[in-house]
Design a protein around this motif. Structure first.
Motif, short mmCIF file in Angstrom:
data_model
loop_
_atom_site.label_atom_id
_atom_site.label_comp_id
_atom_site.label_asym_id
_atom_site.label_seq_id
_atom_site.Cartn_x
_atom_site.Cartn_y
_atom_site.Cartn_z
N PHE A 99 0.83 -1.21 0.00
CA PHE A 99 0.00 0.00 0.00
C PHE A 99 0.86 1.26 0.00
O PHE A 99 0.46 2.30 -0.53
N ILE A 100 2.05 1.18 0.61
CA ILE A 100 2.95 2.34 0.61
C ILE A 100 3.48 2.59 -0.80
O ILE A 100 3.53 3.73 -1.26
N LEU A 101 3.84 1.52 -1.48
CA LEU A 101 4.33 1.68 -2.85
C LEU A 101 3.25 2.25 -3.76
O LEU A 101 3.53 3.11 -4.59
N LYS A 102 2.01 1.78 -3.60
CA LYS A 102 0.92 2.30 -4.44
C LYS A 102 0.66 3.78 -4.17
O LYS A 102 0.19 4.50 -5.05
N SER A 103 0.96 4.23 -2.96
CA SER A 103 0.76 5.65 -2.64
C SER A 103 1.69 6.54 -3.45
O SER A 103 1.41 7.73 -3.61
N PHE A 104 2.78 5.99 -3.94
CA PHE A 104 3.69 6.78 -4.75
C PHE A 104 3.07 7.21 -6.07
O PHE A 104 3.58 8.11 -6.74
N ILE A 105 1.97 6.58 -6.47
CA ILE A 105 1.25 7.05 -7.66
C ILE A 105 0.69 8.44 -7.41
O ILE A 105 0.79 9.35 -8.27
N ILE A 106 0.10 8.65 -6.23
CA ILE A 106 -0.42 9.98 -5.87
C ILE A 106 0.72 10.96 -5.70
O ILE A 106 0.63 12.12 -6.12
N VAL A 107 1.81 10.50 -5.07
CA VAL A 107 2.97 11.37 -4.90
C VAL A 107 3.51 11.80 -6.26
O VAL A 107 3.84 12.98 -6.48
N PHE A 108 3.60 10.87 -7.19
CA PHE A 108 4.05 11.19 -8.55
C PHE A 108 3.18 12.28 -9.18
O PHE A 108 3.69 13.26 -9.73
N ALA A 109 1.86 12.10 -9.09
CA ALA A 109 0.95 13.07 -9.72
C ALA A 109 1.06 14.44 -9.06
O ALA A 109 1.05 15.48 -9.76
N MET A 110 1.20 14.49 -7.75
CA MET A 110 1.27 15.77 -7.05
C MET A 110 2.57 16.50 -7.37
O MET A 110 2.57 17.72 -7.61
N LEU A 111 3.69 15.78 -7.39
CA LEU A 111 4.97 16.43 -7.66
C LEU A 111 5.04 16.94 -9.10
O LEU A 111 5.54 18.04 -9.35
N VAL A 112 4.54 16.16 -10.04
CA VAL A 112 4.54 16.61 -11.43
C VAL A 112 3.58 17.79 -11.61
O VAL A 112 3.86 18.73 -12.37
N THR A 113 2.45 17.76 -10.91
CA THR A 113 1.52 18.89 -10.98
C THR A 113 2.16 20.17 -10.45
O THR A 113 2.05 21.24 -11.07
N LEU A 114 2.83 20.07 -9.31
CA LEU A 114 3.51 21.24 -8.76
C LEU A 114 4.57 21.77 -9.73
O LEU A 114 4.67 22.98 -9.94
N GLN A 115 5.33 20.87 -10.31
CA GLN A 115 6.36 21.32 -11.24
C GLN A 115 5.75 21.90 -12.50
O GLN A 115 6.30 22.84 -13.08
N GLY A 116 4.62 21.37 -12.93
CA GLY A 116 3.92 21.96 -14.06
C GLY A 116 3.45 23.38 -13.76
O GLY A 116 3.55 24.28 -14.62
N ILE A 117 2.96 23.60 -12.54
CA ILE A 117 2.56 24.95 -12.14
C ILE A 117 3.77 25.88 -12.15
O ILE A 117 3.69 27.03 -12.60
N ALA A 118 4.91 25.39 -11.65
CA ALA A 118 6.13 26.21 -11.68
C ALA A 118 6.55 26.54 -13.10
O ALA A 118 6.97 27.67 -13.39
N MET A 119 6.42 25.58 -14.02
CA MET A 119 6.75 25.84 -15.42
C MET A 119 5.83 26.89 -16.02
O MET A 119 6.27 27.78 -16.76
N ALA A 120 4.54 26.80 -15.70
CA ALA A 120 3.58 27.77 -16.23
C ALA A 120 3.87 29.17 -15.69
O ALA A 120 3.83 30.16 -16.44
N LEU A 121 4.16 29.28 -14.40
CA LEU A 121 4.46 30.59 -13.82
C LEU A 121 5.76 31.16 -14.40
O LEU A 121 5.86 32.36 -14.64
N ARG A 122 6.74 30.30 -14.62
CA ARG A 122 7.98 30.77 -15.24
C ARG A 122 7.72 31.29 -16.65
O ARG A 122 8.25 32.33 -17.07
#
Length: 268
Positions: free
Chosen positions: A207-230
């Motif tokens: 279950f911990i490993l599967k949680s990394f799917i959400i972690v992956f989506a959140m980190l990429v989303t944050l970085q996408g927001i940073a790219m858009a703001l840049r």
């Protein structure tokens, strides 16, 4: 006649003073003069304010402070997101060492000693999945994801900003939202009964490993927001608010085409 006139004026002044003391309204000519003075005062104030506004608009300073603060806040968000992904990426990347050690141990045990442990085989596979999902945002910040550089690499900085802004809004953010929506029941169900490996004697804590799917989506989303703001900062000519390492790299292709200069291709 002169004496009578002075007496009449004195009587009139006395009447006016008595009426003012008694709380009566001022005579009509007093009201008219006071209204003229009030209108003149308002006109003078309006003219002064109008002159100040025209000076500010001419100098370009009207609203400049608020806009500058907003741009500085955007730059601070970009720096914060990049710093977060950098820390997570550098920490999670150390899992590669654990993957190598676990895989080497499995090979030695199997071919030299003839033994094998299923939990150890699960371990390096799970570490591999955790590492690649955990560093996805950091890789996006570094530009390490696969990119078909037909139009992007030779483009100008502003055109790169437009492409990034379009890509974030049309592809990254919607796709990450789909990942979260469809994986959330999958992850929550795994947490509900503390799912482990399907192999007998395998690793617990799937279950911990599967949680990394959400972690992956959140980190990429944050970085996408940073790219858009840049990209917005670049289009607003405010890229100087970002540190050098977070700005767009120079157009290498244009530098290579400059006669009399020799350049090298950097990592865009």
């Amino acid at each position: 006649m002169h004496a009578n006139g002075r007496q009449d004026d004195a009587r009139g002044e006395m009447v006016v003073l008595e009426r003012l003391r008694a709380g009566h309204r001022s005579p009509p000519f007093f009201e008219h003069d006071w209204e003229k003075c009030r209108l003149m005062q308002q006109s003078l104030i309006f003219c002064v304010l109008r002159c100040e506004m025209s000076v500010h608009m001419k100098n370009g300073s009207l609203g400049k402070t608020g806009g500058q603060e907003f741009m500085q806040a955007m730059a601070a968000i970009v720096r914060g997101i990049n710093a977060l992904n950098a820390v997570i990426g550098r920490v999670v990347s150390w899992l590669a060492l654990g993957i190598v050690i676990a895989c080497f141990t499995v090979v030695v045990q199997r071919y030299l000693f003839g033994v094998s442990y299923l939990w150890l085989r699960d371990l390096y596979i799970w570490l591999n999945g955790a590492m690649f999902t955990g560093v996805a945002g950091f890789a996006l910040a570094r530009g390490d994801h696969v990119r078909v550089d037909i139009f992007y690499r030779p483009a100008s900085v502003r055109r790169k900003a437009i492409i990034d802004l379009f890509g974030v809004l049309v592809f990254i953010l919607p796709f990450m939202a789909i990942v979260v929506v469809y994986s959330w029941p999958f992850v929550t169900r795994s947490w509900s009964y503390w799912e482990g490996s399907s192999n007998v004697g395998g690793m617990p804590g799937l279950f911990i490993l599967k949680s990394f799917i959400i972690v992956f989506a959140m980190l990429v989303t944050l970085q996408g927001i940073a790219m858009a703001l840049r990209a917005i900062l670049v289009l607003a000519d405010r890229e100087y608010l970002l540190p050098e390492q977070l700005r767009y790299p120079p157009n290498v292709a244009a530098e290579l085409q400059t006669p009399g200069e020799t350049g090298h291709e950097g990592t865009l």
